[in-house]
Scaffold this motif. Structure first.
Motif, short mmCIF file in Angstrom:
data_model
loop_
_atom_site.label_atom_id
_atom_site.label_comp_id
_atom_site.label_asym_id
_atom_site.label_seq_id
_atom_site.Cartn_x
_atom_site.Cartn_y
_atom_site.Cartn_z
N GLN A 157 -15.42 -2.65 -21.98
CA GLN A 157 -16.47 -3.40 -22.68
C GLN A 157 -16.46 -3.08 -24.18
OE1 GLN A 157 -20.42 -2.69 -21.25
NE2 GLN A 157 -21.23 -4.54 -22.21
N ALA A 158 -16.29 -1.81 -24.54
CA ALA A 158 -16.29 -1.41 -25.95
C ALA A 158 -15.11 -2.03 -26.69
CB ALA A 158 -16.25 0.11 -26.06
N LEU A 159 -13.94 -2.07 -26.06
CA LEU A 159 -12.77 -2.64 -26.72
C LEU A 159 -12.83 -4.17 -26.75
CD1 LEU A 159 -9.96 -0.25 -25.47
CD2 LEU A 159 -11.26 -0.19 -27.61
N ALA A 160 -13.38 -4.77 -25.71
CA ALA A 160 -13.55 -6.21 -25.70
C ALA A 160 -14.50 -6.65 -26.82
CB ALA A 160 -14.08 -6.68 -24.35
N ALA A 161 -15.51 -5.83 -27.10
CA ALA A 161 -16.44 -6.12 -28.19
C ALA A 161 -15.73 -6.09 -29.54
CB ALA A 161 -17.59 -5.12 -28.18
N GLN A 162 -14.60 -5.39 -29.62
CA GLN A 162 -13.81 -5.34 -30.85
C GLN A 162 -12.76 -6.45 -30.91
OE1 GLN A 162 -14.52 -3.28 -33.40
NE2 GLN A 162 -16.25 -2.64 -32.14
N GLY A 163 -12.69 -7.27 -29.85
CA GLY A 163 -11.79 -8.42 -29.86
C GLY A 163 -10.49 -8.24 -29.11
N TYR A 164 -10.40 -7.23 -28.26
CA TYR A 164 -9.16 -6.96 -27.53
C TYR A 164 -9.32 -7.33 -26.05
CZ TYR A 164 -8.08 -4.26 -31.67
OH TYR A 164 -7.87 -3.88 -32.97
N ASP A 165 -8.21 -7.79 -25.46
CA ASP A 165 -8.15 -7.98 -24.01
C ASP A 165 -7.66 -6.67 -23.42
OD1 ASP A 165 -9.01 -10.59 -23.84
OD2 ASP A 165 -7.00 -11.43 -24.01
N VAL A 166 -8.37 -6.18 -22.42
CA VAL A 166 -8.10 -4.84 -21.89
C VAL A 166 -8.12 -4.86 -20.37
CG1 VAL A 166 -8.86 -2.44 -21.93
CG2 VAL A 166 -9.40 -3.93 -23.86
N VAL A 167 -7.26 -4.03 -19.78
CA VAL A 167 -7.32 -3.79 -18.34
C VAL A 167 -7.02 -2.31 -18.12
CG1 VAL A 167 -4.91 -4.41 -17.90
CG2 VAL A 167 -6.57 -4.58 -16.06
N ALA A 168 -7.76 -1.70 -17.21
CA ALA A 168 -7.47 -0.32 -16.83
C ALA A 168 -6.31 -0.37 -15.87
CB ALA A 168 -8.69 0.33 -16.20
N ILE B 8 -15.73 9.01 -20.06
CA ILE B 8 -15.89 7.58 -20.31
C ILE B 8 -15.51 6.83 -19.04
CG2 ILE B 8 -15.14 5.60 -21.67
CD1 ILE B 8 -14.33 7.55 -23.89
N ARG B 9 -16.40 5.96 -18.59
CA ARG B 9 -16.07 5.11 -17.43
C ARG B 9 -15.16 3.98 -17.89
NH1 ARG B 9 -20.19 2.57 -14.27
NH2 ARG B 9 -20.73 1.60 -16.24
N ALA B 10 -14.24 3.56 -17.05
CA ALA B 10 -13.30 2.50 -17.39
C ALA B 10 -14.02 1.23 -17.80
CB ALA B 10 -12.36 2.24 -16.22
N ALA B 11 -15.05 0.86 -17.06
CA ALA B 11 -15.78 -0.36 -17.38
C ALA B 11 -16.40 -0.29 -18.77
CB ALA B 11 -16.86 -0.63 -16.34
N ASP B 12 -16.91 0.89 -19.17
CA ASP B 12 -17.51 1.05 -20.49
C ASP B 12 -16.44 0.98 -21.58
OD1 ASP B 12 -20.01 1.34 -19.33
OD2 ASP B 12 -19.93 3.53 -19.36
N ALA B 13 -15.28 1.57 -21.32
CA ALA B 13 -14.18 1.52 -22.28
C ALA B 13 -13.71 0.08 -22.48
CB ALA B 13 -13.02 2.39 -21.80
#
Length: 86
Positions: free
Chosen positions: A52-63, A45-50
């Motif tokens: 994006q997938a979690l942001a679509a679920q409503g979470y703020d994410v940073v690698a 899994i690429r970080a950018a894809d991860a």
């Protein structure tokens, strides 16, 4: 990869995050530390894809171990809502 995920507050959030990441790679190992707000992912899994997938679920994410920008969401700081539905 290690991700910092804001807004996870309950077991439903853990499942939502896990399922969203495993939708990208069914064989991925996902370990969620709810109090620490971190997710460890091992898989294809690429970080950018991860993010994006979690942001679509409503979470703020940073690698946290890769140079990838934070993806803001409209529901910043909020959980999935499952634990507040009761």
């Amino acid at each position: 990869m290690k991700l910092t995920v804001e807004g996870m507050t309950c077991g439903h959030c853990v499942r939502t995050v896990t399922y969203a990441l495993q939708a990208l790679d069914a064989n991925a190992s996902v370990s969620v530390d709810l109090p620490g707000k971190t997710v460890l992912v091992q898989g294809d899994i690429r970080a950018a894809d991860a993010i994006q997938a979690l942001a679509a679920q409503g979470y703020d994410v940073v690698a946290t171990d890769e140079a990838v920008a934070v993806v803001p969401t409209e529901s910043a700081g909020q959980c999935c809502g499952s634990c507040k539905a009761a």
